[in-house]
Design an enzyme around this catalytic site. Sequence first.
Site, PDB file in Angstrom:
ATOM      1  N   GLN A   1       3.382   9.875   0.643  1.00 15.25           N
ATOM      2  CA  GLN A   1       4.652   9.152   0.808  1.00 15.25           C
ATOM      3  C   GLN A   1       5.622   9.426  -0.340  1.00 15.25           C
ATOM      4  O   GLN A   1       6.820   9.163  -0.209  1.00 15.25           O
ATOM      5  CB  GLN A   1       4.405   7.645   0.969  1.00 15.25           C
ATOM      6  CG  GLN A   1       3.687   7.302   2.274  1.00 15.25           C
ATOM      7  CD  GLN A   1       3.469   5.816   2.416  1.00 15.25           C
ATOM      8  OE1 GLN A   1       2.484   5.285   1.927  1.00 15.25           O
ATOM      9  NE2 GLN A   1       4.404   5.127   3.049  1.00 15.25           N
TER      10      GLN A   1
ATOM     11  N   HIS B   1      -2.295   7.820   6.849  1.00 18.30           N
ATOM     12  CA  HIS B   1      -1.308   8.655   6.143  1.00 18.30           C
ATOM     13  C   HIS B   1      -1.935   9.964   5.660  1.00 18.30           C
ATOM     14  O   HIS B   1      -1.291  11.006   5.660  1.00 18.30           O
ATOM     15  CB  HIS B   1      -0.743   7.919   4.920  1.00 18.30           C
ATOM     16  CG  HIS B   1       0.367   6.971   5.228  1.00 18.30           C
ATOM     17  ND1 HIS B   1       1.582   7.388   5.730  1.00 18.30           N
ATOM     18  CD2 HIS B   1       0.463   5.626   5.092  1.00 18.30           C
ATOM     19  CE1 HIS B   1       2.376   6.338   5.883  1.00 18.30           C
ATOM     20  NE2 HIS B   1       1.719   5.249   5.514  1.00 18.30           N
TER      21      HIS B   1
ATOM     22  N   HIS C   1      -4.581   1.787   7.667  1.00 20.38           N
ATOM     23  CA  HIS C   1      -3.187   2.266   7.738  1.00 20.38           C
ATOM     24  C   HIS C   1      -2.965   3.395   6.722  1.00 20.38           C
ATOM     25  O   HIS C   1      -2.401   4.436   7.062  1.00 20.38           O
ATOM     26  CB  HIS C   1      -2.248   1.080   7.468  1.00 20.38           C
ATOM     27  CG  HIS C   1      -0.800   1.429   7.338  1.00 20.38           C
ATOM     28  ND1 HIS C   1       0.164   0.933   8.197  1.00 20.38           N
ATOM     29  CD2 HIS C   1      -0.144   2.215   6.445  1.00 20.38           C
ATOM     30  CE1 HIS C   1       1.350   1.431   7.827  1.00 20.38           C
ATOM     31  NE2 HIS C   1       1.196   2.200   6.766  1.00 20.38           N
ATOM     32  N   GLU C   2      -3.442   3.197   5.498  1.00 20.74           N
ATOM     33  CA  GLU C   2      -3.245   4.201   4.450  1.00 20.74           C
ATOM     34  C   GLU C   2      -4.072   5.459   4.723  1.00 20.74           C
ATOM     35  O   GLU C   2      -3.621   6.575   4.469  1.00 20.74           O
ATOM     36  CB  GLU C   2      -3.590   3.633   3.067  1.00 20.74           C
ATOM     37  CG  GLU C   2      -2.771   2.419   2.637  1.00 20.74           C
ATOM     38  CD  GLU C   2      -1.275   2.624   2.744  1.00 20.74           C
ATOM     39  OE1 GLU C   2      -0.800   3.762   2.588  1.00 20.74           O
ATOM     40  OE2 GLU C   2      -0.570   1.635   3.012  1.00 20.74           O
TER      41      GLU C   2
ATOM     42  N   CYS D   1       5.688  -0.215   7.143  1.00 18.60           N
ATOM     43  CA  CYS D   1       5.379   0.945   6.305  1.00 18.60           C
ATOM     44  C   CYS D   1       6.613   1.317   5.494  1.00 18.60           C
ATOM     45  O   CYS D   1       7.726   1.320   6.028  1.00 18.60           O
ATOM     46  CB  CYS D   1       4.979   2.107   7.206  1.00 18.60           C
ATOM     47  SG  CYS D   1       4.580   3.608   6.304  1.00 18.60           S
ATOM     48  N   LEU D   2       6.410   1.640   4.217  1.00 19.59           N
ATOM     49  CA  LEU D   2       7.550   1.988   3.365  1.00 19.59           C
ATOM     50  C   LEU D   2       8.227   3.280   3.832  1.00 19.59           C
ATOM     51  O   LEU D   2       9.387   3.513   3.498  1.00 19.59           O
ATOM     52  CB  LEU D   2       7.100   2.123   1.912  1.00 19.59           C
ATOM     53  CG  LEU D   2       6.601   0.820   1.278  1.00 19.59           C
ATOM     54  CD1 LEU D   2       6.057   1.078  -0.120  1.00 19.59           C
ATOM     55  CD2 LEU D   2       7.720  -0.221   1.231  1.00 19.59           C
TER      56      LEU D   2
ATOM     57  N   GLY E   1       0.839  -1.200   0.000  1.00 23.61           N
ATOM     58  CA  GLY E   1       0.000   0.000   0.000  1.00 23.61           C
ATOM     59  C   GLY E   1       0.869   1.243   0.000  1.00 23.61           C
ATOM     60  O   GLY E   1       1.991   1.213   0.513  1.00 23.61           O
TER      61      GLY E   1
HETATM   62 NI    NI Z   1       2.492   3.272   5.525  1.00 22.90          NI
END
Ligand code: NI
Length: 176
Positions: free
Chosen positions: A52, A140, A136-137, A94-95, A47
Amino acid sequence: MAIREILTVPDARLKQVSKPVEGGVTDEIRALMDDMLETMYDAPGIGLAAIQIGEPLRVIVMDLQENDEKNPRFFVNPEILPLTEDTAPYEEGCLSVPDVFDEVERPTECRVRYLDYDGNEIEEVATGLFAVCIQHEMDHLEGTLFIDHLSRLKRQRAVDKVKKAKRLKDKEKSAA
Ligand code: NI
Protein backbone atom coordinates in the site's frame (compact mmCIF):
# COMPACT_ATOMS: atom_id res chain seq x y z
CA MET A 1 10.40 7.47 10.43
CA ALA A 2 8.42 9.02 7.65
CA ILE A 3 4.84 9.25 6.50
CA ARG A 4 4.63 7.70 3.05
CA GLU A 5 2.06 8.11 0.30
CA ILE A 6 -0.69 5.48 0.36
CA LEU A 7 -1.57 4.08 -3.07
CA THR A 8 -5.27 4.07 -3.93
CA VAL A 9 -7.33 2.20 -6.51
CA PRO A 10 -7.03 1.79 -9.45
CA ASP A 11 -3.21 1.93 -9.01
CA ALA A 12 -1.92 -1.23 -10.73
CA ARG A 13 0.79 -1.72 -8.09
CA LEU A 14 -1.92 -2.81 -5.62
CA LYS A 15 -2.52 -5.84 -7.86
CA GLN A 16 1.04 -7.17 -7.42
CA VAL A 17 1.78 -10.31 -5.48
CA SER A 18 4.23 -9.35 -2.72
CA LYS A 19 7.51 -11.24 -2.29
CA PRO A 20 8.70 -12.93 0.90
CA VAL A 21 11.28 -11.06 2.99
CA GLU A 22 14.61 -12.88 2.58
CA GLY A 23 17.29 -12.91 5.24
CA GLY A 24 15.11 -12.29 8.30
CA VAL A 25 13.99 -9.10 10.00
CA THR A 26 16.83 -6.66 9.36
CA ASP A 27 17.13 -3.00 10.36
CA GLU A 28 16.02 -2.16 6.83
CA ILE A 29 12.79 -4.13 7.28
CA ARG A 30 12.29 -2.55 10.73
CA ALA A 31 12.69 0.90 9.14
CA LEU A 32 10.03 -0.04 6.58
CA MET A 33 7.71 -1.21 9.38
CA ASP A 34 8.31 2.04 11.31
CA ASP A 35 7.31 4.06 8.22
CA MET A 36 4.28 1.85 7.66
CA LEU A 37 3.12 2.25 11.26
CA GLU A 38 3.53 6.02 11.19
CA THR A 39 1.70 6.20 7.85
CA MET A 40 -1.11 4.00 9.20
CA TYR A 41 -1.55 6.06 12.42
CA ASP A 42 -1.54 9.27 10.39
CA ALA A 43 -4.21 8.06 7.95
CA PRO A 44 -5.69 6.85 10.38
CA GLY A 45 -6.27 3.14 9.93
CA ILE A 46 -5.94 -0.15 11.80
CA GLY A 47 -3.92 -2.17 9.27
CA LEU A 48 -1.51 -1.59 6.41
CA ALA A 49 0.34 -3.88 4.00
CA ALA A 50 3.70 -2.81 2.55
CA ILE A 51 2.37 -2.82 -1.01
CA GLN A 52 0.00 0.00 0.00
CA ILE A 53 3.04 2.26 0.17
CA GLY A 54 4.47 0.69 -2.98
CA GLU A 55 6.80 -1.91 -1.40
CA PRO A 56 5.94 -5.39 -2.74
CA LEU A 57 7.11 -7.27 0.37
CA ARG A 58 5.18 -9.62 2.66
CA VAL A 59 5.04 -7.21 5.59
CA ILE A 60 1.96 -6.04 7.51
CA VAL A 61 1.49 -3.63 10.40
CA MET A 62 -1.64 -3.46 12.51
CA ASP A 63 -3.04 -1.76 15.57
CA LEU A 64 -6.62 -2.63 16.48
CA GLN A 65 -6.50 0.06 19.20
CA GLU A 66 -8.67 -1.92 21.55
CA ASN A 67 -9.36 -0.12 24.84
CA ASP A 68 -8.06 3.06 23.14
CA GLU A 69 -4.53 1.93 23.83
CA LYS A 70 -1.75 1.74 21.30
CA ASN A 71 -0.74 -1.82 20.61
CA PRO A 72 1.25 -1.99 17.36
CA ARG A 73 1.75 -5.41 15.83
CA PHE A 74 4.13 -6.42 13.06
CA PHE A 75 3.92 -9.40 10.71
CA VAL A 76 6.76 -10.44 8.44
CA ASN A 77 6.17 -13.33 6.00
CA PRO A 78 2.79 -14.13 7.58
CA GLU A 79 0.94 -17.32 6.74
CA ILE A 80 -2.65 -18.01 7.68
CA LEU A 81 -4.75 -21.11 7.89
CA PRO A 82 -8.52 -20.92 8.42
CA LEU A 83 -9.55 -22.97 11.45
CA THR A 84 -13.28 -23.11 10.84
CA GLU A 85 -15.79 -23.19 8.03
CA ASP A 86 -17.93 -20.71 9.97
CA THR A 87 -17.92 -17.31 8.34
CA ALA A 88 -19.28 -13.96 9.43
CA PRO A 89 -19.83 -10.65 7.63
CA TYR A 90 -17.93 -7.56 8.73
CA GLU A 91 -18.14 -4.06 7.31
CA GLU A 92 -14.62 -3.47 6.01
CA GLY A 93 -12.81 -0.43 4.75
CA CYS A 94 -9.33 0.09 3.34
CA LEU A 95 -6.87 2.98 3.19
CA SER A 96 -6.38 2.20 -0.52
CA VAL A 97 -10.14 2.52 -1.10
CA PRO A 98 -10.88 5.58 1.05
CA ASP A 99 -14.43 6.28 2.24
CA VAL A 100 -15.84 3.01 0.92
CA PHE A 101 -17.22 0.46 3.35
CA ASP A 102 -18.97 -2.81 2.65
CA GLU A 103 -19.56 -6.20 4.15
CA VAL A 104 -17.16 -9.04 3.44
CA GLU A 105 -17.73 -12.59 4.59
CA ARG A 106 -14.66 -14.38 6.02
CA PRO A 107 -13.83 -17.31 8.29
CA THR A 108 -14.18 -16.28 11.93
CA GLU A 109 -11.05 -17.98 13.19
CA CYS A 110 -7.62 -18.64 11.71
CA ARG A 111 -4.11 -19.62 12.72
CA VAL A 112 -1.42 -17.04 11.97
CA ARG A 113 2.31 -17.73 11.77
CA TYR A 114 4.82 -14.91 11.23
CA LEU A 115 8.02 -13.21 12.30
CA ASP A 116 7.54 -10.26 14.65
CA TYR A 117 9.46 -6.94 14.87
CA ASP A 118 12.39 -8.67 16.61
CA GLY A 119 12.40 -11.60 14.20
CA ASN A 120 10.83 -14.07 16.64
CA GLU A 121 8.68 -16.77 15.08
CA ILE A 122 5.15 -16.47 16.47
CA GLU A 123 2.12 -18.65 16.01
CA GLU A 124 -1.26 -17.64 17.34
CA VAL A 125 -4.99 -17.99 16.79
CA ALA A 126 -6.87 -14.96 15.50
CA THR A 127 -10.55 -14.36 16.23
CA GLY A 128 -12.89 -11.35 16.11
CA LEU A 129 -11.55 -8.14 14.59
CA PHE A 130 -8.01 -9.54 14.56
CA ALA A 131 -9.16 -12.40 12.31
CA VAL A 132 -10.96 -9.98 9.97
CA CYS A 133 -8.02 -7.61 9.77
CA ILE A 134 -5.26 -10.19 9.25
CA GLN A 135 -7.26 -11.85 6.44
CA HIS A 136 -7.89 -8.45 4.82
CA GLU A 137 -4.17 -7.60 4.99
CA MET A 138 -3.12 -11.07 3.76
CA ASP A 139 -5.31 -10.45 0.71
CA HIS A 140 -3.20 -7.35 -0.05
CA LEU A 141 -0.11 -9.56 -0.25
CA GLU A 142 -1.83 -11.50 -3.05
CA GLY A 143 -2.92 -8.34 -4.85
CA THR A 144 -6.52 -8.67 -3.70
CA LEU A 145 -8.57 -5.82 -2.26
CA PHE A 146 -11.71 -6.14 -0.15
CA ILE A 147 -13.75 -4.69 -3.01
CA ASP A 148 -12.67 -7.69 -5.09
CA HIS A 149 -14.97 -9.73 -2.83
CA LEU A 150 -17.94 -7.54 -3.82
CA SER A 151 -20.11 -7.61 -6.95
CA ARG A 152 -18.63 -6.17 -10.13
CA LEU A 153 -21.05 -3.26 -9.98
CA LYS A 154 -20.16 -2.36 -6.38
CA ARG A 155 -16.47 -2.68 -7.18
CA GLN A 156 -16.75 -0.36 -10.17
CA ARG A 157 -18.71 2.17 -8.10
CA ALA A 158 -16.04 2.09 -5.41
CA VAL A 159 -13.21 2.69 -7.88
CA ASP A 160 -15.13 5.52 -9.55
CA LYS A 161 -15.78 7.14 -6.17
CA VAL A 162 -12.10 7.02 -5.21
CA LYS A 163 -10.99 8.34 -8.62
CA LYS A 164 -13.43 11.24 -8.41
CA ALA A 165 -12.36 12.16 -4.87
CA LYS A 166 -8.70 12.05 -5.92
CA ARG A 167 -9.36 14.30 -8.94
CA LEU A 168 -11.02 16.86 -6.68
CA LYS A 169 -8.16 16.69 -4.18
CA ASP A 170 -5.52 17.10 -6.91
CA LYS A 171 -7.43 20.09 -8.28
CA GLU A 172 -7.55 21.74 -4.84
CA LYS A 173 -3.84 21.10 -4.44
CA SER A 174 -2.95 22.71 -7.77
CA ALA A 175 -5.22 25.68 -7.02
CA ALA A 176 -3.64 26.27 -3.61
NI1 NI B 1 -6.73 -2.66 3.01
